[in-house]
Scaffold this motif. Structure first.
Motif, PDB file in Angstrom:
ATOM      1  N   ASP A   9       0.862  -1.173   0.000  1.00 35.11           N
ATOM      2  CA  ASP A   9       0.000   0.000   0.000  1.00 35.11           C
ATOM      3  C   ASP A   9       0.908   1.236   0.000  1.00 35.11           C
ATOM      4  O   ASP A   9       2.098   1.135   0.321  1.00 35.11           O
ATOM      5  CB  ASP A   9      -0.880  -0.056   1.260  1.00 35.11           C
ATOM      6  CG  ASP A   9      -1.596   1.251   1.518  1.00 35.11           C
ATOM      7  OD1 ASP A   9      -2.245   1.760   0.578  1.00 35.11           O
ATOM      8  OD2 ASP A   9      -1.513   1.776   2.654  1.00 35.11           O
ATOM      9  N   ASP A  11      -0.333   5.255   0.649  1.00 33.55           N
ATOM     10  CA  ASP A  11      -0.700   6.283   1.633  1.00 33.55           C
ATOM     11  C   ASP A  11      -0.726   5.706   3.052  1.00 33.55           C
ATOM     12  O   ASP A  11      -1.394   4.692   3.305  1.00 33.55           O
ATOM     13  CB  ASP A  11      -2.103   6.847   1.327  1.00 33.55           C
ATOM     14  CG  ASP A  11      -2.143   7.681   0.056  1.00 33.55           C
ATOM     15  OD1 ASP A  11      -1.091   8.131  -0.422  1.00 33.55           O
ATOM     16  OD2 ASP A  11      -3.264   7.889  -0.466  1.00 33.55           O
ATOM     17  N   ASP A  12      -0.040   6.338   3.956  1.00 31.27           N
ATOM     18  CA  ASP A  12      -0.003   5.946   5.374  1.00 31.27           C
ATOM     19  C   ASP A  12       0.719   4.613   5.623  1.00 31.27           C
ATOM     20  O   ASP A  12       0.718   4.099   6.742  1.00 31.27           O
ATOM     21  CB  ASP A  12      -1.424   5.890   6.003  1.00 31.27           C
ATOM     22  CG  ASP A  12      -2.097   7.259   6.007  1.00 31.27           C
ATOM     23  OD1 ASP A  12      -1.380   8.274   5.997  1.00 31.27           O
ATOM     24  OD2 ASP A  12      -3.341   7.306   6.009  1.00 31.27           O
ATOM     25  N   THR A  13       1.301   4.053   4.564  1.00 36.03           N
ATOM     26  CA  THR A  13       2.169   2.878   4.733  1.00 36.03           C
ATOM     27  C   THR A  13       3.593   3.265   4.328  1.00 36.03           C
ATOM     28  O   THR A  13       4.541   3.019   5.053  1.00 36.03           O
ATOM     29  CB  THR A  13       1.677   1.692   3.873  1.00 36.03           C
ATOM     30  OG1 THR A  13       0.399   1.278   4.369  1.00 36.03           O
ATOM     31  CG2 THR A  13       2.636   0.514   3.940  1.00 36.03           C
ATOM     32  N   ASN A 179      -1.491  -0.383   6.028  1.00 38.41           N
ATOM     33  CA  ASN A 179      -1.934   0.145   7.325  1.00 38.41           C
ATOM     34  C   ASN A 179      -3.426  -0.068   7.560  1.00 38.41           C
ATOM     35  O   ASN A 179      -3.891   0.085   8.686  1.00 38.41           O
ATOM     36  CB  ASN A 179      -1.661   1.657   7.382  1.00 38.41           C
ATOM     37  CG  ASN A 179      -2.557   2.431   6.422  1.00 38.41           C
ATOM     38  OD1 ASN A 179      -2.408   2.322   5.210  1.00 38.41           O
ATOM     39  ND2 ASN A 179      -3.514   3.164   6.947  1.00 38.41           N
ATOM     40  N   ASP A 184      -6.536  -3.038   3.043  1.00 38.44           N
ATOM     41  CA  ASP A 184      -5.353  -3.870   2.782  1.00 38.44           C
ATOM     42  C   ASP A 184      -5.483  -5.268   3.392  1.00 38.44           C
ATOM     43  O   ASP A 184      -5.270  -6.269   2.717  1.00 38.44           O
ATOM     44  CB  ASP A 184      -4.097  -3.202   3.369  1.00 38.44           C
ATOM     45  CG  ASP A 184      -3.900  -1.788   2.830  1.00 38.44           C
ATOM     46  OD1 ASP A 184      -4.060  -1.596   1.613  1.00 38.44           O
ATOM     47  OD2 ASP A 184      -3.589  -0.876   3.625  1.00 38.44           O
TER      48      ASP A 184
HETATM   49 MG    MG Z   1      -3.005   3.230   3.350  1.00 37.74          MG
END
Ligand code: MG
Length: 237
Positions: A9, A11-13, A179, A184
């Motif tokens: 992933d 974004d935010d990962t 995340n 995911d």
């Molecule tokens: Mg993400």
């Protein structure tokens, strides 16, 4: 030996994302306070509008800005007030700040992705507006490490199944890393590939659903721990 396949992933990962949405939400709540609305109510209204609109309009940042303007209208409506066009424009501008945020890679990501790419097949799977997501991937400098980058409107088991088929990936050697339980982890569990959850420090409530089968999930608190799970061949005893 066949290489391990890691689907990552973004974004935010790999990089900070939700913090920029939180900053914009703080600015929105502050602006609404100046209009005489309760900041908590403003936040709650925005969250409700977003949760209603995301399944219809998707994850484009422009839609986040639109949701802010609509939340302002709703707050006005509930208090019998007439929305002011200049305030609405200001609110939409606050929301639009998330359109092109700077890419801040999360701790250990740059080195770990580079190291993994030497002995694993890496794929990037991200959801959202194609142009916006493509721009972030480019600015991250990580694109060369991925065999393919897939940008989809929404992630689900069907998308992962499609990747397994189109890239001829064996499920028992393939892992999804991300995340988000909703986007995911649960889709990975549904198609029977490995699931590695790396929780983000400021998660978006929308993504935080219960994990379908926690026993089958590996949770890591540092991105660089991926190298312990998937060490280079020469480190393997
Ligand atoms: Mg993400």
């Amino acid at each position: 030996m066949e290489k391990v396949v890691l689907i990552l992933d973004a974004d935010d990962t790999l990089w900070e994302n939700n913090i920029f949405y939180e900053e914009a939400t703080d600015a929105f709540a502050e602006r609404m306070t100046r209009e005489g609305f309760d900041p908590q109510r403003a936040r709650g209204t925005l969250a409700r509008v977003e949760h209603e609109r995301v399944p219809i309009y998707g994850y484009a940042p422009q839609e986040f800005a639109r949701s802010m303007a609509l939340a302002y209208r709703q707050l006005c409506r509930e208090s019998g007030r007439v929305p002011q066009p200049d305030v609405e424009a200001e609110v939409e501008a606050i929301g639009n700040r998330v359109i092109e945020y700077p890419i801040i890679l999360l701790d250990g990501v740059a080195e770990t992705v580079a190291a993994l790419s030497r002995h694993c097949r890496l794929f990037l799977l991200t959801k959202g507006d194609p142009e916006i997501q493509r721009g972030k991937v480019e600015r991250s400098g990580l694109a060369p490490y991925f065999e393919a980058v897939h940008i989809v409107p929404e992630k689900g088991p069907d998308v992962l199944q499609g990747l397994l088929v189109s890239h001829n990936l064996a499920p028992q050697r393939t892992w999804m890393i991300g995340n988000s339980p909703r986007s995911d982890i649960n889709p990975a569990l549904a198609v029977g590939i490995g699931a590695i959850h790396i929780p983000y420090h400021r998660p978006w409530s929308f993504e935080e659903v219960p994990i379908a089968d926690p026993e089958r999930v590996v949770t890591l608190h540092r991105f660089s721990d991926l190298l312990k799970l998937f060490p280079p061949p020469e480190d393997t005893p």
